[in-house]
Design an enzyme around this catalytic site. Structure first.
Site, mmCIF file in Angstrom:
data_model
loop_
_atom_site.group_PDB
_atom_site.id
_atom_site.type_symbol
_atom_site.label_atom_id
_atom_site.label_comp_id
_atom_site.label_asym_id
_atom_site.label_seq_id
_atom_site.Cartn_x
_atom_site.Cartn_y
_atom_site.Cartn_z
ATOM 1 N N GLY A 438 24.257 3.021 -7.620
ATOM 2 C CA GLY A 438 22.996 2.389 -8.003
ATOM 3 C C GLY A 438 21.906 2.674 -6.998
ATOM 4 O O GLY A 438 22.113 3.347 -5.983
ATOM 5 N N GLU A 743 5.721 1.272 0.874
ATOM 6 C CA GLU A 743 5.273 0.922 -0.470
ATOM 7 C C GLU A 743 3.976 0.133 -0.338
ATOM 8 O O GLU A 743 3.849 -0.718 0.552
ATOM 9 C CB GLU A 743 6.307 0.052 -1.191
#
Length: 846
Positions: A438, A743
């Site tokens: 994942g 980010e």
């Protein structure tokens, strides 16, 4: 990260004309601690408005300053006091905006109160702090005149025990230096050797000085000087906590030599006799200097001791060892914003069949001097079962100083930010992805040897420094290496790799180890152009634990600062520490080391920690969590305007993490500000929370992540995310960054909220227009504007377009189309497009 000087006569006359006929009395009735004590100021308007007039108890006399904003007034209380109230009785020329500050040494200051919009008269301020010196620092005047105070009153309490002046000579046998020596037979040390038949003498010039290091900060009460025939006529007795910033304890003029004693009042580690005028045609010559120190009756802070309740020390024979790991993991596996903090310390030896699963705020470390001293035949594991196989929130944990022989040949370390993997020998492979491959968003490896292959798989970005790997299989966006033996070659045009052969400057993180049965902290030496691991050569120094104040839950900031003032280092044991005053690190080469992600929370809007502009401070292994009242700066390294050269012994910041929000509302204007030169920032995650409690555009507002004002600063492994303005703003010259991950703030409500100077969006990494030289490698910025997906960010990076600016391997990415970038750097680089999570790259700029 988810997914992913003096006033002029005219001014003096005008101010006197403006005097009111009555003066309001100060509010408090008891005698203030400040009355009749020594007061100093940045300037005095004229001889009738000296600093002493504001502490004489007479509201008909006053201090006034020169007519500029940057002025201060300071009082020396004579001893450390607990200050509860400060009263400022302003004359017509008052301060509109000012700060009241406190200090233990008169050099490093902590804000007690910031006042904005004062209307003059009497300002009665309730405060809480401990210190010897209190000052008013003016920010903005309310009138065109200077600042003017009828009275400045400090209230509180001092220790009931009256200070006494000792008879021992604290300078005898201590290291001494001087501005010059007449010849080899008159060295500086001869003035502190206890022998009145030996002497120091200087060259025949003014000024000259002699300085002695007392070993730690002490209360100073008297200095004896025994002059040879060549004496000082005019000189100053000065003190300093750091050997660089000096305060004058006594100014002597018209001295006649011989033997004289001078009562002084102040504190410092260093004492200096600073000669300004000689009494003869020769130099300055002293048979002996004696320094006497005082005692307030307060016992000193003790170093050493046990490691507190949340440090779990084990050896291979510890009963139910696996259960100890399992019990802590069960508590910490999903406790992302909990208060539990744990440190496992493994004594040297061989541990068989162990699987140490590492959850939030849990650290595991070996206690050998080398990783191979502590052998685990088993696993040290981080996986993401708690989050449905998504490893992007596996923060705040660490592994260090161990050898691991994985049970199935490959160890799993599936982490995101703030999860360092240091000084590890993996006798096999290393998998950086969760079970099921994942999403993963890490990460950092340093000073480690992985015999087999490292498989990042789903990892979006990773930085590896000064290590050795048997191979590296792939990576998603940004895999950066410096000084790594076996690293893949750079292929950023078509792949994720940026590789530098060496790391220009590095120094490994300090660590706790056992020397027999004695705990010590090993402090590795600085390396230049490093490649590969630092062990087993282990250049560096060891510091016994008794030279550390072992900080345990419940310790106060006052005690922490007292320990630092004594010359102790700090070892924070696992816990959450609420601070009611700033931790002041003022001594060169101080070590501040945390275990188990020890967490500092500044309350009531104070700054969490200030580091003076000194050599070689080591900050490592702790988290600063912003409080609910806005702090100006959570961590400040160096004072504003710092200019000293620290290249030989830089301050380092390693595995120091900063969080604003997430565990509750947090506010800070600046998160980390670096003013000192030559600082090495080695792995940090500075995070304005995008999830958790107390999260919102204004709820956990923080304008800046990292601000660099110092020159020659190096960042290796820089993670900074989600700030309301610039994530990184670099103003110092010759800065360098190796690896940057970012980010932008998810919660920008609209384009207008982030538009400035005609530009939509604040760059993730901005180099100031004034900078002429800067270089960086392996930088990525991602946008995920979930509050307004229509925002088009102008660029990820903004730098001056000059030949001295060199940027290598930059990328920007739109995560699933939630906002876009128009360019990569300035107006260069293709825009991101659509919902495809595909990087837009620039391999070199300009």
């Amino acid at each position: 990260m988810r997914r992913r000087s003096l006033g002029i006569a005219l001014a003096a006359t005008a101010a006197l004309i403006a005097l009111p006929t009555t003066h309001p009395p100060a509010a408090a009735a008891e005698t203030p601690l400040s009355q009749g004590t020594t007061a100093t100021a940045s300037s005095e308007e004229n001889y009738g408005t000296t600093a002493a007039k504001a502490v004489d108890g007479d509201t008909g006399t006053r201090w006034s300053s020169a007519a500029t904003d940057d002025q201060w007034f300071q009082v020396d209380l004579g001893a450390t006091a607990s200050v509860t109230q400060v009263v400022l009785n302003w004359e017509t020329a008052y301060g509109k905006d000012y700060k009241v500050q406190i200090s233990t040494d008169g050099t490093s200051w902590t804000d007690l109160k910031s006042v904005t919009g004062s209307d003059g008269g009497v300002d009665t301020l309730d405060v809480s702090g401990q210190g010897r010196y209190v000052r008013m620092l003016g920010v903005h005047r309310a009138t065109s005149w200077g600042y003017s105070l009828w009275e400045f009153q400090v209230f509180g309490s001092t220790n009931d025990t009256q200070p006494t002046c000792g008879t021992a000579n604290a300078a005898q046998g201590r290291p001494a230096t001087a501005s010059s020596t007449e010849n080899a037979g008159t060295p500086a040390f001869a003035a502190v050797d206890g022998d009145t038949g030996t002497r120091w003498s200087s060259q025949a010039a003014d000024p000259q000085w002699l300085q002695v290091d007392l070993g730690s900060v002490k209360d100073l009460c008297k200095v004896d000087l025994t002059w040879e025939t060549a004496y000082g006529k005019d000189f100053r007795i000065q003190a300093s906590s750091d050997g660089q910033n000096w305060s004058t304890l006594r100014s002597v003029t018209g001295a006649s030599g011989g033997t004289a004693s001078y009562d002084v009042s102040g504190s410092g580690r260093y004492v200096r006799i600073y000669g300004t005028a000689r009494g003869t045609g020769y130099g300055y010559s002293l048979w002996e200097v004696a320094v006497h120190t005082g005692s307030t009756g307060t016992p000193p802070v003790q170093g050493g001791g046990d490691l507190g309740p949340n440090v779990i020390v084990v050896d291979p024979s510890t009963p139910d060892l696996q259960k100890k790991f399992d019990d802590v993991f069960a508590q910490q596996e999903s406790s992302q914003f909990g208060t539990g903090r744990y440190q496992f310390l493994l004594k040297p030896g061989t541990y068989n069949g162990i699987n140490a699963q590492i959850g939030f705020y849990t650290s595991i470390s070996g206690l050998g001097l080398n990783p191979d001293d502590t052998q685990i035949n088993g696993d040290v594991t981080v996986d993401a079962g708690w989050f449905n196989g998504n490893a992007t929130q596996n923060f705040w944990r660490s592994a260090e100083n161990l050898a691991i022989k994985p049970s199935n040949g490959t160890d799993r370390w599936a982490v995101a930010q703030a999860a360092p993997f240091r000084r590890i020998h993996v006798q096999g492979g290393l998998n950086l992805a969760p079970n099921g491959y994942g999403w993963a968003s890490g990460g950092y490896i340093a000073d480690s040897k992985i015999d087999g292959t490292v498989g990042p798989y789903s990892q979006q970005q990773w930085y590896t420094r000064d290590s050795s790997v048997g191979g590296w299989t792939n990576g998603v966006w940004n895999m950066t290496f410096s000084g790594v033996q076996g690293a893949p070659a750079t292929n950023f045009d078509s792949g994720p790799y940026t590789t530098l052969d060496t790391t220009p400057v590095s120094r490994e993180k300090p660590f706790l180890y056992l020397d027999g049965s004695t705990y010590k902290v090993f402090v590795p030496a600085k390396r230049t152009d490093a490649r590969g691991v630092s062990w087993p050569a282990n250049a560096g120094t060891s510091i016994p634990l008794d030279q550390f104040y072992v900080v345990k839950p419940g310790a106060t900031a006052a005690t922490i600062n007292a320990a630092l003032a004594q010359g102790l280092n700090l070892l924070f044991t696992p816990g959450v520490y609420h601070l009611d005053r700033t931790i002041d690190v003022t001594r060169a080469n101080t070590v501040v080391l945390g275990l188990g992600l020890a967490t500092l929370v500044p309350d009531n809007g104070i700054d969490a920690m200030h580091v003076a502009d000194v050599d070689g401070v080591k900050l490592a292994g702790f988290l600063i969590d912003a409080g609910s009242v806005d702090s100006d700066t959570l961590l400040r390294i160096g004072t504003p305007g710092s200019t000293a050269d620290h290249s030989a012994d830089p301050t380092t910041m390693q595995d120091v993490f900063v969080r604003i929000g997430g565990a509750g509302p947090g506010l800070a204007t600046n998160s980390v500000v670096v003013n000192s030169n030559d600082v090495v920032i080695d792995h940090t995650w500075i995070w304005r929370a995008d999830h958790g409690s107390g999260v919102g555009w204004d709820t956990n507002r923080a304008d800046y992540g990292l601000r660099v004002n110092g020159n020659d600063v190096l960042a290796t492994g820089l993670f900074v995310e989600h700030f309301n303005k610039y994530d990184v703003y670099w103003s110092g010259e010759r800065g360098r960054t190796i690896f940057f991950q970012n980010e932008k703030a998810y919660d920008a409500p609209n384009a207008a909220a982030v538009t400035h100077d005609g530009i939509v969006g604040y760059a993730a990494y901005k180099v100031a227009d004034s900078v002429s030289t800067h270089e960086a490698w392996g930088l990525g910025s991602y946008c995920n504007y979930t509050a307004d997906p229509t925002i088009v960010q102008a660029h990820g990076f903004q730098v001056p377009a000059t030949s001295g600016i060199r940027m290598h391997d930059l990328l920007v990415i739109s995560l699933g189309g939630k906002g876009q970038y128009a360019h990569v750097v300035n107006t260069t680089g293709a825009p991101t497009s659509g919902t495809d999570t595909v990087p837009s790259k620039v391999t070199r700029f300009p």
